[in-house]
Design an enzyme around this catalytic site. Structure first.
Site, PDB file in Angstrom:
ATOM      1  N   ASP A  64       0.857  -1.189   0.000  1.00 45.69           N
ATOM      2  CA  ASP A  64       0.000   0.000   0.000  1.00 45.69           C
ATOM      3  C   ASP A  64       0.892   1.237   0.000  1.00 45.69           C
ATOM      4  O   ASP A  64       1.590   1.504   0.980  1.00 45.69           O
ATOM      5  CB  ASP A  64      -0.886  -0.035   1.255  1.00 45.69           C
ATOM      6  CG  ASP A  64      -1.947   1.055   1.278  1.00 45.69           C
ATOM      7  OD1 ASP A  64      -1.966   1.891   0.362  1.00 45.69           O
ATOM      8  OD2 ASP A  64      -2.753   1.073   2.227  1.00 45.69           O
ATOM      9  N   GLU A 118     -11.129   1.092  -0.754  1.00 42.65           N
ATOM     10  CA  GLU A 118     -10.215   0.008  -0.365  1.00 42.65           C
ATOM     11  C   GLU A 118     -10.979  -1.017   0.448  1.00 42.65           C
ATOM     12  O   GLU A 118     -11.808  -0.677   1.293  1.00 42.65           O
ATOM     13  CB  GLU A 118      -9.012   0.537   0.411  1.00 42.65           C
ATOM     14  CG  GLU A 118      -9.287   1.223   1.706  1.00 42.65           C
ATOM     15  CD  GLU A 118      -8.016   1.691   2.404  1.00 42.65           C
ATOM     16  OE1 GLU A 118      -7.006   0.954   2.368  1.00 42.65           O
ATOM     17  OE2 GLU A 118      -8.036   2.786   2.982  1.00 42.65           O
TER      18      GLU A 118
END
Length: 422
Positions: A192, A308
């Protein structure tokens, strides 16, 4: 002083003949008065400009690859149902054109950051292998990001620390100095990372595995993220959007070690709005839940969301656990007297280099800060800086994450971080 030398006069007819001959030379033909025959001369070609290409590892700035400033547009998706009219609305199209014609617009900054993300992760995805250390992997991503975005203080740079959370750890782990963890063949790793241009952050994540046991887990989470993107839109209620994400995610199951595990949406993690220089949308930020809730808050035109999703083979709930690496100055940091001189000095460093952008200890090390933990903890205790410990499900479980950023444009939504990989 000597007199200036006078130029010899040339009859007009001779001048005209010379000019014609010059023109002929440009056309590649020269007349030779001596024999009256024309002699062809090869025209000199201007050397073509060599196309600038990306290197491996990536180090060529995106502005050099797109010198006209026209960066690739993300994936476009039409709005659904009651908002389908926006695609053909003259008013909405006009509003969009006006925004895009400004070279300093949000669109240009976001797309530049998104192209950096795509090119850096393309190299990272084919380079990361078991046996590499977490620090080595973080450096591959961050060095590439800094070069391609042309890191320049608060103008452009890394959006937040590179998350490399492993297995049951879902988020907020990045290696601190001295970290000795090495990627193993059986690990499930969330990657990420973020890129920002003028504070406009592109936030996108993917998950890597190196053997097929947890492929279904990754498939479930990727599908859930794409569902969230597809169903998102202006006037969509966030609680309902969470329901669509959960329904997709929990339709999957994983078989591992002779057992079948239902994939669970991690209920206390979420997507979020992003505003300039604030990854979680500041004080009034909105959250995109991963399960159905009663939240009636609506998405609005012009908002910028990170969609997400996190799935788990465990209990589907995370708790804070482990050494902290992630920090960020509070958006609404209180003005309080600091009794430690070191804390005052550290706060100046944070304000100058990060503002409200998240940072990690490695970034402080890189700036030459040392012995700063006491000062950093003091800033946290005073509420000026927030710390973000790793977020973990139960030990033995596996977690996965996929994420894209979307822009709710007047006419349709743009998945700015979409690439060929995911």
């Amino acid at each position: 002083m000597a007199d200036a030398v006078k130029e010899k006069e040339v009859p007009p007819a001779v001048v005209e003949a010379e000019e014609e001959n010059d023109d002929a030379e440009e056309d590649g033909v020269v007349d030779t008065p001596a024999n009256g025959e024309g002699k062809k001369k090869k025209k000199k070609k201007k050397p073509k400009k060599k196309k600038v290409e990306q290197t491996e590892p990536p180090r060529v700035a995106i502005t050099k690859l797109f010198p006209d400033g026209n960066y690739p547009e993300g994936e476009l998706q039409e709005y659904k149902n009651d908002n389908a009219w926006r695609t053909t609305s003259e008013e909405m199209r006009y509003n969009e054109r006006m925004a895009m014609e400004d070279p300093e617009t949000t669109y240009a900054s976001i797309r530049r950051a998104a192209e950096v993300h795509r090119q850096v992760r393309q190299y990272a995805r084919k380079t990361i292998k078991p046996g590499m250390s977490m620090t080595e992997i973080a450096n591959i991503i961050e060095d590439g990001t800094r070069a391609l975005v042309e890191e320049d203080g608060m103008e452009s740079g890394v959006g937040f620390p590179t998350g490399l959370s492993l297995n049951h750890c879902a988020a907020h782990y990045s290696p601190n100095s001295g970290d000795t963890i090495v990627l193993q063949h059986g690990d499930v790793m969330k990657v990420d990372f973020g890129v920002h241009v003028k504070g406009r952050i592109v936030d996108s994540a993917f998950t890597l595995t190196f053997e097929p046991t947890y492929d279904k887990l990754l498939e479930a989470v990727k599908d859930a993220t794409n569902t969230g993107i597809r169903e998102a839109g202006i006037d969509v209620r966030l609680g309902e959007l969470g329901g669509y994400i959960q329904e997709t995610m929990e339709s999957y199951e994983v078989e591992a070690d002779g057992k079948v595990y239902p994939v669970k949406a991690i209920q206390n993690l979420s997507g979020h709005t992003i505003i300039p220089y604030s990854i979680h949308g500041g004080k009034a930020g909105k959250s995109v839940p991963l399960i159905r809730t009663e939240d009636q808050t609506k998405m609005e035109e012009g908002e910028y969301f990170a969609i997400e999703t996190f799935g788990s083979t465990g209990r589907g709930r995370v708790v804070e656990n482990g050494e902290v690496s992630h920090y960020a100055r509070a958006w609404d940091a209180p003005h309080v007297p600091l009794r430690l001189t070191s804390a005052k000095s550290l706060l100046k460093t944070i304000n100058k280099n990060f503002g409200t952008l998240p940072f990690c200890r490695r970034y402080l090390d890189r700036l030459g800060e040392s012995k700063y933990l006491l000062a950093l903890n003091h800033l946290v205790a005073q509420g000026i800086v927030h710390d973000y410990p790793p977020l973990c499900d139960q030990i033995g479980s596996k977690t996965a994450q996929f994420e894209h950023t979307i822009l709710l444009r007047p006419t349709r939504k743009e998945v700015v971080s979409r690439g060929e990989d995911y």
